[in-house]
Motif scaffolding. Structure first.
Motif, short mmCIF file in Angstrom:
data_model
loop_
_atom_site.label_atom_id
_atom_site.label_comp_id
_atom_site.label_asym_id
_atom_site.label_seq_id
_atom_site.Cartn_x
_atom_site.Cartn_y
_atom_site.Cartn_z
N GLU A 171 0.68 -0.95 0.02
CA GLU A 171 0.06 -0.15 0.06
C GLU A 171 0.90 1.37 -0.08
OE1 GLU A 171 -3.25 0.28 -0.73
OE2 GLU A 171 -3.12 -1.73 -0.94
N GLN A 172 1.93 1.26 0.70
CA GLN A 172 3.02 2.36 0.60
C GLN A 172 3.48 2.60 -0.83
OE1 GLN A 172 5.52 1.08 3.94
NE2 GLN A 172 5.16 3.06 4.95
N ALA A 176 -5.00 0.85 -9.29
CA ALA A 176 -5.75 -0.22 -8.96
C ALA A 176 -5.14 -1.61 -10.16
CB ALA A 176 -7.29 -0.06 -9.56
N HIS A 177 -4.81 -1.06 -11.21
CA HIS A 177 -3.90 -2.04 -12.31
C HIS A 177 -2.91 -2.56 -11.61
CE1 HIS A 177 -3.01 -4.17 -15.81
NE2 HIS A 177 -1.99 -3.63 -16.01
N ARG A 178 -2.11 -1.51 -11.23
CA ARG A 178 -0.75 -1.79 -10.91
C ARG A 178 -0.87 -2.59 -9.48
NH1 ARG A 178 2.19 -2.98 -14.84
NH2 ARG A 178 1.91 -1.24 -16.61
N ARG A 179 -1.97 -2.41 -8.55
CA ARG A 179 -2.11 -3.10 -7.39
C ARG A 179 -2.07 -4.76 -7.88
NH1 ARG A 179 -5.70 -0.45 -5.10
NH2 ARG A 179 -4.38 0.28 -3.42
N TRP A 180 -2.78 -5.05 -8.63
CA TRP A 180 -2.90 -6.56 -8.97
C TRP A 180 -1.58 -6.87 -9.64
CZ3 TRP A 180 -1.56 -9.16 -13.46
CH2 TRP A 180 -2.02 -10.49 -13.39
N TRP A 181 -0.78 -6.18 -10.32
CA TRP A 181 0.55 -6.44 -10.95
C TRP A 181 1.67 -6.93 -9.86
CZ3 TRP A 181 5.34 -4.27 -11.11
CH2 TRP A 181 6.09 -4.76 -11.98
N VAL A 182 1.65 -5.75 -8.81
CA VAL A 182 2.61 -6.22 -7.79
C VAL A 182 2.37 -7.05 -6.92
CG1 VAL A 182 1.75 -4.29 -6.22
CG2 VAL A 182 4.24 -4.82 -6.61
N GLU A 183 0.93 -7.55 -6.86
CA GLU A 183 0.57 -8.60 -5.90
C GLU A 183 0.84 -9.82 -6.44
OE1 GLU A 183 -3.65 -8.12 -5.66
OE2 GLU A 183 -3.37 -6.81 -3.83
N GLN A 184 1.23 -9.99 -7.71
CA GLN A 184 1.61 -11.14 -8.64
C GLN A 184 3.06 -11.25 -8.75
OE1 GLN A 184 -0.93 -13.18 -9.36
NE2 GLN A 184 -1.95 -11.63 -8.28
N TRP A 185 3.62 -10.01 -8.34
CA TRP A 185 5.24 -9.89 -8.55
C TRP A 185 5.77 -9.05 -7.56
CZ3 TRP A 185 8.90 -6.83 -12.33
CH2 TRP A 185 9.84 -7.31 -12.32
N GLU A 203 8.52 -8.56 -6.22
CA GLU A 203 9.90 -7.96 -6.32
C GLU A 203 9.80 -6.70 -7.58
OE1 GLU A 203 8.93 -11.21 -6.95
OE2 GLU A 203 9.50 -12.26 -5.19
N GLY A 204 8.69 -6.56 -7.93
CA GLY A 204 8.49 -5.49 -8.80
C GLY A 204 8.15 -4.32 -8.34
N SER A 205 7.78 -4.20 -7.09
CA SER A 205 7.29 -3.05 -6.24
C SER A 205 8.11 -1.70 -6.61
CB SER A 205 7.13 -3.51 -5.06
OG SER A 205 8.34 -3.59 -4.29
N GLU A 206 9.51 -1.99 -6.68
CA GLU A 206 10.37 -0.76 -7.07
C GLU A 206 10.08 -0.10 -8.37
OE1 GLU A 206 14.55 -1.44 -6.95
OE2 GLU A 206 14.20 -3.33 -7.68
N PHE A 207 9.47 -0.82 -9.07
CA PHE A 207 9.10 -0.44 -10.54
C PHE A 207 7.92 0.26 -10.72
CE2 PHE A 207 11.55 -4.57 -11.78
CZ PHE A 207 12.49 -4.11 -11.53
N VAL A 208 6.90 0.09 -9.65
CA VAL A 208 5.44 0.91 -9.72
C VAL A 208 5.29 2.20 -10.20
CG1 VAL A 208 3.30 0.76 -8.59
CG2 VAL A 208 4.63 -1.20 -8.45
N ALA A 209 6.27 2.95 -9.70
CA ALA A 209 5.81 4.51 -9.85
C ALA A 209 6.35 4.81 -11.47
CB ALA A 209 6.97 5.38 -9.26
N GLY A 210 7.26 3.95 -11.98
CA GLY A 210 7.49 4.35 -13.59
C GLY A 210 6.35 3.73 -14.03
#
Length: 136
Positions: free
Chosen positions: A4-5, A37-46, A48-55
């Motif tokens: 969430e952060q 909302a779309h990236r929430r699902w994406w980062v839940e699945q991966w 390790e990719g949380s550092e990529f979410v802002a971009g």
């Protein structure tokens, strides 16, 4: 950083860039919410990719704006140089994303920091394109 952060930080960074270009209207903020909302699902699945979410959120919003309003953010490096073009997020999938002018390869600002470089409305792509449509 917890999920969430990470998502709230990505949202805040993209909203800061939209605000810097004076395009953070309600309909545009809704595009940000959809991207998060779309990236929430994406980062839940991966996770390790949380550092990529802002971009990724920045790219998602940029794509949605292009479809509905026009290019955003316009390159402040090349303003007045004839061919207005949008900045691109680099790396496309990586940590520490920046807005980069693809023509000059100049890193203009980190995602979330466009306000430090926008002078004279250089990032007002969707608003400017919309005003031009209204005039015709």
């Amino acid at each position: 950083m917890e999920l969430e952060q990470t998502l709230h930080m990505a949202r805040a960074l993209v909203l800061a860039d939209l605000s810097a270009g004076d395009v953070a209207r309600a309909d545009v903020v809704s595009l940000v919410e959809d991207a998060v909302a779309h990236r929430r699902w994406w980062v839940e699945q991966w996770p390790e990719g949380s550092e990529f979410v802002a971009g990724l959120v920045a790219q998602d919003v940029q794509d949605a704006l292009l479809e509905r309003y026009g290019r955003w953010p316009l390159c402040p490096v090349c303003v007045g140089g004839g061919d207005p073009h949008a900045l691109e997020v680099e790396p496309e999938l990586g940590a520490d994303p920046h807005w980069v002018c693809a023509k000059t390869t100049v890193a203009v600002a980190r995602v979330g920091a466009l306000g430090s470089v926008v002078a004279g409305g250089g990032s007002r792509g969707p608003k400017r394109d919309r005003e031009a449509e209204d005039e015709h």
